[in-house]
Write a protein that holds these residues in place. Structure first.
Motif, PDB file in Angstrom:
ATOM      1  N   THR A  68       0.837  -1.189   0.000  1.00 57.41           N
ATOM      2  CA  THR A  68       0.000   0.000   0.000  1.00 57.41           C
ATOM      3  C   THR A  68       0.872   1.239   0.000  1.00 57.41           C
ATOM      4  O   THR A  68       1.947   1.235   0.603  1.00 57.41           O
ATOM      5  N   PRO A  69       0.421   2.305  -0.670  1.00 52.29           N
ATOM      6  CA  PRO A  69       1.213   3.532  -0.669  1.00 52.29           C
ATOM      7  C   PRO A  69       1.138   4.287   0.640  1.00 52.29           C
ATOM      8  O   PRO A  69       1.911   5.229   0.848  1.00 52.29           O
ATOM      9  N   VAL A  70       0.229   3.912   1.504  1.00 56.10           N
ATOM     10  CA  VAL A  70       0.053   4.645   2.758  1.00 56.10           C
ATOM     11  C   VAL A  70       1.004   4.102   3.819  1.00 56.10           C
ATOM     12  O   VAL A  70       1.077   2.898   4.046  1.00 56.10           O
ATOM     13  N   GLU A 143      -8.693   3.300   4.285  1.00 54.80           N
ATOM     14  CA  GLU A 143      -7.746   2.913   3.243  1.00 54.80           C
ATOM     15  C   GLU A 143      -8.227   3.260   1.840  1.00 54.80           C
ATOM     16  O   GLU A 143      -7.416   3.694   1.008  1.00 54.80           O
ATOM     17  N   ASN A 147      -5.688   5.572  -0.281  1.00 57.40           N
ATOM     18  CA  ASN A 147      -5.068   5.174  -1.533  1.00 57.40           C
ATOM     19  C   ASN A 147      -5.405   6.144  -2.654  1.00 57.40           C
ATOM     20  O   ASN A 147      -4.546   6.479  -3.477  1.00 57.40           O
ATOM     21  N   SER A 148      -6.645   6.604  -2.705  1.00 57.53           N
ATOM     22  CA  SER A 148      -7.038   7.556  -3.742  1.00 57.53           C
ATOM     23  C   SER A 148      -6.250   8.848  -3.624  1.00 57.53           C
ATOM     24  O   SER A 148      -5.794   9.413  -4.623  1.00 57.53           O
ATOM     25  N   ALA A 150      -3.284   9.228  -2.177  1.00 58.45           N
ATOM     26  CA  ALA A 150      -1.876   8.980  -2.491  1.00 58.45           C
ATOM     27  C   ALA A 150      -1.648   8.982  -3.996  1.00 58.45           C
ATOM     28  O   ALA A 150      -0.706   9.609  -4.499  1.00 58.45           O
ATOM     29  N   PHE A 151      -2.513   8.289  -4.742  1.00 53.22           N
ATOM     30  CA  PHE A 151      -2.363   8.261  -6.194  1.00 53.22           C
ATOM     31  C   PHE A 151      -2.596   9.641  -6.797  1.00 53.22           C
ATOM     32  O   PHE A 151      -1.916  10.038  -7.749  1.00 53.22           O
ATOM     33  N   GLN A 177       4.266   8.989  -4.815  1.00 51.72           N
ATOM     34  CA  GLN A 177       3.097   8.285  -4.285  1.00 51.72           C
ATOM     35  C   GLN A 177       3.277   8.001  -2.802  1.00 51.72           C
ATOM     36  O   GLN A 177       2.343   8.155  -2.007  1.00 51.72           O
ATOM     37  N   ASN A 178       4.477   7.583  -2.413  1.00 49.30           N
ATOM     38  CA  ASN A 178       4.750   7.349  -0.993  1.00 49.30           C
ATOM     39  C   ASN A 178       4.613   8.633  -0.190  1.00 49.30           C
ATOM     40  O   ASN A 178       4.152   8.620   0.955  1.00 49.30           O
ATOM     41  N   GLY A 181       0.968   9.182   0.340  1.00 43.19           N
ATOM     42  CA  GLY A 181       0.478   8.286   1.381  1.00 43.19           C
ATOM     43  C   GLY A 181       0.949   8.689   2.757  1.00 43.19           C
ATOM     44  O   GLY A 181       0.230   8.546   3.744  1.00 43.19           O
TER      45      GLY A 181
END
Length: 457
Positions: A68-70, A143, A147-148, A150-151, A177-178, A181
């Motif tokens: 996950t990017p978070v 989550e 995720n939305s 982060a992207f 992206q990281n 997140g």
């Protein structure tokens, strides 16, 4: 280390910040860099402690999970830090008082509900313990939004890069992206940590954040009671009744927890990120100033106006939350008949749940959802009406299946619920009977009123 920038193979001076970024993108991290030299090149303060903290934050934002990017570890750290101020450990006396109050609450609830008592042992939590016990559920609920975001941040930041830099930063997508997140994780941690200072138990916001647990937070209960002019023991007992009632409902109605959490997750998945506001944030993004970034997140910068579909989903969720809180409110008050201040405590809790605290509003801004039962009073009146019409067992039997639950229309007209449900049941029974008769071949195909042909003529 010399203050002269390092040279590359063709003796062209290299900017230390560009060199650091290139190494980060190449996976080499911060090795070989003098923070003081970088600070001088970037015009940052040269205080070693401040620099160490800044670079630690930047490195944390660059790292992320492969799943996950978070960065949920960052969220946990932020939550614990936010909850840490004035968070005394639970004493043995407090643990005993909470345990005794919850045991007594179970006894008082027995005569007012058909749902059986649980075998859960009550606990007293510090604020930090509440964070640890509930963060997994917060992750599950947020989550989809995380995720939305982060992207979206990754996309917006990449689009802000000049064309001449995009080819040189081909490996920056995952880093950006990281970072997105991490921004969300930091702000979620801040919101959860702030909530830890407001909640009174494990189910205080109407959903079971800690699976199959029953707990109260003595430090927050003490703060809640200040100014009420009600004995502390009465407040503890009333709150124990609410916690025990929640526990019975979620344990004895096993589909309910998944029903609520699933509704929240569905709502979160439907949230669309406001790209124009993301782009504004990306243009001014400063990794060395996490406070400014968290402020932007806390103001709900990503949440656009809700769609009609989102409004419909939210209405269903709010009805479910109201039904849970209304049932708990009604039973707790009935079970607390021996407490002189029960009415005053009940009204205080009702107002508190209806308005929400500062931390709850912050969380709502972050994910576009406030977990407040806006129709708590109507729901409590509905459960009281159902008890009069059907008795305790008949009222509680409605929790047997989600299709039996009252709707928003029923909250508008509690007295007419049973009449409407009787008509629905009668209609369904007629259809079932007709279908059964048809399958058995019991219907005559001859049109009604037509005479049989006379074959003797």
């Amino acid at each position: 280390m010399s203050s002269t920038p390092a040279n590359n193979d063709d003796d062209t001076p290299k900017d230390p910040l560009q060199e650091m970024l290139a190494n980060l993108l190449g996976g080499k991290g911060m090795e070989g860099f003098d923070p003081a030299e970088l600070a001088k090149a970037a015009g940052l303060p040269s205080d070693p402690n401040a620099l160490a903290q800044m670079f630690s934050q930047v490195q944390a934002m660059m790292s992320g999970s492969s799943d996950t990017p978070v960065n949920w570890d960052l969220a946990r750290d932020a939550a614990r830090k936010a909850a840490a101020g004035d968070d005394p450990s639970v004493t043995a006396a407090q643990q005993q008082a909470v345990d005794e109050a919850l045991r007594l609450a179970e006894m008082w609830l027995d005569p007012v509900t058909d749902l059986a008592a649980t075998a859960i042992i009550g606990r007293a939590w510090s604020r930090a313990e509440w964070v640890e016990e509930t963060l997994g559920t917060w992750q599950r609920l947020t989550e989809p939004v995380a995720n939305s975001i982060a992207f979206a941040i990754s996309k917006a930041m990449n689009e802000q890069l000049p064309e001449e830099m995009k080819s040189a930063m081909g490996g920056a997508a995952s880093m950006m992206q990281n970072m997105g997140g991490a921004l969300f994780g930091l702000q979620l941690g801040q919101a959860v940590g702030a909530l830890a200072k407001e909640v009174l138990g494990s189910t205080d916001i109407g959903i079971p954040l800690a699976d199959l647990q029953m707990a109260l937070i003595p430090a927050n209960i003490k703060a809640f009671g200040e100014g009420l002019e009600v004995p502390e023991q009465e407040i503890l007992l009333y709150l124990a009744l609410r916690e025990a009632a929640h526990a019975r409902l979620f344990v004895q109605v096993p589909w309910l927890r998944g029903h609520l959490l699933g509704a929240i997750e569905s709502y979160a998945r439907g949230i669309h990120i406001d790209m124009s506001r993301i782009e504004d944030l990306a243009q001014n993004l400063d990794p060395s100033n996490p406070e400014a970034m968290q402020d932007a997140l806390s103001q709900g910068v990503f949440m656009p106006a809700r769609t009609p579909e989102q409004d419909a989903a939210l209405a269903k969720l709010e009805t479910a939350l109201a039904l849970v809180e209304g049932w708990v409110d009604e039973l707790s008050f009935e079970a607390a008949a021996n407490l002189p201040a029960a009415a005053a405590i009940r009204e205080t809790i009702r107002r508190r749940r209806a308005t929400g605290g500062p931390a709850e509003h912050a969380f709502g801004s972050l994910v576009g959802l406030e977990l407040r039962p806006r129709r708590l009073r109507e729901a409590a009146a509905l459960w009281a009406s159902l008890k009069e019409q059907r008795g305790i067992a008949g009222r509680d039997a409605i929790w047997a299946h989600p299709d039996l639950l009252p709707t928003a229309t029923d909250l508008d007209d509690a007295a007419g619920f049973s009449a409407r449900r009787s008509l629905e049941d009668a209609s369904e029974s007629d259809v079932d009977a007709a279908l059964a008769k048809l399958l058995d071949g019991g219907f005559d195909d001859t049109p009604s009123g037509d005479a049989e042909p006379d074959t003797d003529k």
